[in-house]
Design an enzyme around this catalytic site. Sequence first.
Site, mmCIF file in Angstrom:
data_model
loop_
_atom_site.group_PDB
_atom_site.id
_atom_site.type_symbol
_atom_site.label_atom_id
_atom_site.label_comp_id
_atom_site.label_asym_id
_atom_site.label_seq_id
_atom_site.Cartn_x
_atom_site.Cartn_y
_atom_site.Cartn_z
ATOM 1 N N THR A 101 0.876 -1.179 0.000
ATOM 2 C CA THR A 101 0.000 0.000 0.000
ATOM 3 C C THR A 101 0.909 1.223 0.000
ATOM 4 O OG1 THR A 101 -1.663 -1.198 1.274
ATOM 5 C CG2 THR A 101 -1.878 1.200 1.162
ATOM 6 N N LYS A 177 -7.328 1.809 -3.130
ATOM 7 C CA LYS A 177 -6.958 1.185 -1.846
ATOM 8 C C LYS A 177 -7.032 2.225 -0.721
ATOM 9 C CE LYS A 177 -4.887 -1.414 1.341
ATOM 10 N NZ LYS A 177 -5.329 -2.645 1.944
ATOM 11 N N LYS A 245 0.229 4.982 8.374
ATOM 12 C CA LYS A 245 0.818 5.340 7.068
ATOM 13 C C LYS A 245 -0.262 5.486 6.003
ATOM 14 C CE LYS A 245 1.973 1.842 4.782
ATOM 15 N NZ LYS A 245 1.429 0.879 3.841
HETATM 16 P P1 NAP Z 1 5.713 -6.307 7.245
HETATM 17 O O1 NAP Z 1 5.460 -7.561 7.996
HETATM 18 O O2 NAP Z 1 6.462 -5.202 7.906
HETATM 19 O O3 NAP Z 1 6.427 -6.713 5.859
HETATM 20 C C1 NAP Z 1 7.171 -5.840 5.047
HETATM 21 C C2 NAP Z 1 8.464 -6.537 4.744
HETATM 22 O O4 NAP Z 1 9.197 -5.819 3.737
HETATM 23 C C3 NAP Z 1 9.355 -6.593 6.000
HETATM 24 O O5 NAP Z 1 9.747 -7.913 6.227
HETATM 25 C C4 NAP Z 1 10.517 -5.676 5.628
HETATM 26 O O6 NAP Z 1 11.755 -6.051 6.172
HETATM 27 C C5 NAP Z 1 10.561 -5.822 4.113
HETATM 28 N N1 NAP Z 1 11.245 -4.681 3.501
HETATM 29 C C6 NAP Z 1 11.048 -3.361 3.735
HETATM 30 N N2 NAP Z 1 11.870 -2.627 2.977
HETATM 31 C C7 NAP Z 1 12.609 -3.500 2.264
HETATM 32 C C8 NAP Z 1 13.639 -3.341 1.320
HETATM 33 N N3 NAP Z 1 14.086 -2.117 0.969
HETATM 34 N N4 NAP Z 1 14.189 -4.457 0.772
HETATM 35 C C9 NAP Z 1 13.765 -5.685 1.127
HETATM 36 N N5 NAP Z 1 12.784 -5.891 2.042
HETATM 37 C C10 NAP Z 1 12.213 -4.798 2.593
HETATM 38 O O7 NAP Z 1 4.327 -5.688 6.751
HETATM 39 P P2 NAP Z 1 3.046 -6.425 6.117
HETATM 40 O O8 NAP Z 1 1.994 -6.507 7.132
HETATM 41 O O9 NAP Z 1 3.459 -7.630 5.362
HETATM 42 O O10 NAP Z 1 2.572 -5.279 5.097
HETATM 43 C C11 NAP Z 1 3.267 -5.023 3.891
HETATM 44 C C12 NAP Z 1 2.495 -3.961 3.106
HETATM 45 O O11 NAP Z 1 1.181 -4.438 2.826
HETATM 46 C C13 NAP Z 1 2.315 -2.643 3.854
HETATM 47 O O12 NAP Z 1 2.384 -1.575 2.938
HETATM 48 C C14 NAP Z 1 0.915 -2.767 4.437
HETATM 49 O O13 NAP Z 1 0.325 -1.511 4.649
HETATM 50 C C15 NAP Z 1 0.213 -3.553 3.349
HETATM 51 N N6 NAP Z 1 -0.924 -4.389 3.756
HETATM 52 C C16 NAP Z 1 -0.889 -5.117 4.913
HETATM 53 C C17 NAP Z 1 -1.980 -5.906 5.259
HETATM 54 C C18 NAP Z 1 -1.986 -6.735 6.536
HETATM 55 O O14 NAP Z 1 -3.067 -7.158 6.946
HETATM 56 N N7 NAP Z 1 -0.849 -6.988 7.155
HETATM 57 C C19 NAP Z 1 -3.096 -5.969 4.425
HETATM 58 C C20 NAP Z 1 -3.101 -5.252 3.239
HETATM 59 C C21 NAP Z 1 -2.009 -4.460 2.902
HETATM 60 P P3 NAP Z 1 12.005 -6.080 7.770
HETATM 61 O O15 NAP Z 1 11.397 -7.378 8.210
HETATM 62 O O16 NAP Z 1 13.483 -6.034 7.905
HETATM 63 O O17 NAP Z 1 11.306 -4.879 8.346
#
Ligand code: NAP
Length: 335
Positions: A101, A177, A245
Amino acid sequence: MVHRTISKVAFIGTGIMGSAIAGRILDAGYALSVSTRTPEKAKDLVERGATWAESVAEAVSDADVVFTMVGYPEDVEDVYLSSRGVLACAKKGAWLIDLTTSSPELARDIHGAAEIEGLHAFDCPVTGGQSGALAGTLTLIIGAFEADLPGELLELLSCFSAKKCFFGHAGAGQSAKLCNQVSLASCMVGYADALALAGQAGLDVGAVLDLMGSGTGGSGASTALGPKSVAGDYAPGFLSEHLRKDIGLALAHSEEFGLSMPGAETAYALFDLLCQIGGSRLGTQAITLLYADEAEGAAAGLDWSLAQQLDECEGEGCHCDHHHDGDGCCGHHQH
Ligand code: NAP
């Protein structure tokens, strides 16, 4: 191994959502290379057959399709636009799909820059949460026309989704979104207000939640997350800092049109406060802790004294734009 024109897939960012989606892609029989900032978070996927790549460049170099699911727009920018990023290192003709997102404007920029490099990029944020990702029932919010996507790519998307909503042009997926997140934000505040009132009125809070679910007062948010709030389960499916965010992105987007969104502004203030007092990495259902007594918040890791420090910081004229995550003052200024 299934034989397809699209056979090699790369996945960057295997956090809560990315690891679940990548798992579905793996299970569907695609050869998958994975790269993420914290290698530990790709361990399960590698044990299940994915190939670990040390860098984004290594992961994407021979992939037909590249998925990215990182945290923030700055992460997306880094992964796509840095000198060893996706645009510089993907093979010609590859499809680049950002599931994060993120900002509509950034999605348009990446789409345009990809075209110049002979690549096809579009934004495809998702909704449906971690459970939807694990079950393969996500809704995809797509910044492209269906007719422009090859059948095999649609088939690949189907292995982790139950519904695809096409919004036509680059950035429109992110824009749609953010509309969804604006509605979600007010639903979160709505159910948190309601449960707090129920508690103060001496009612059975679970019974009130149940009643809401059978009428028009409930929402997807109260149905999915209300029971967790009531049970004191604040483990993240969706991180509070990510909803903050998203609301921030939506408010910035609304400013482009001179639109005021009071519901989103209230929700932003509350999620910002939650993040600032130590709740960034709690699930969004932790918003109800803002209404709970201090001891309950402390048991979940919140520290209300940080809010007081913030007030003092502002009183001393700290009007910076930096987030004050968990440590009171941003540390960028001497007071
Ligand atoms: P998350 O668990 O923090 O996953 C993001 C991953 O991306 C983390 O493991 C992070 O590494 C990695 N990352 C960040 N920058 C990077 C880079 N430059 N190179 C390589 N890896 C990198 O978050 P999430 O819940 O999966 O959410 C991910 C996205 O989807 C967000 O934008 C969120 O708003 C969206 N989203 C989430 C949900 C939900 O229910 N969780 C639903 C819809 C949309 P680190 O582990 O080192 O931090």
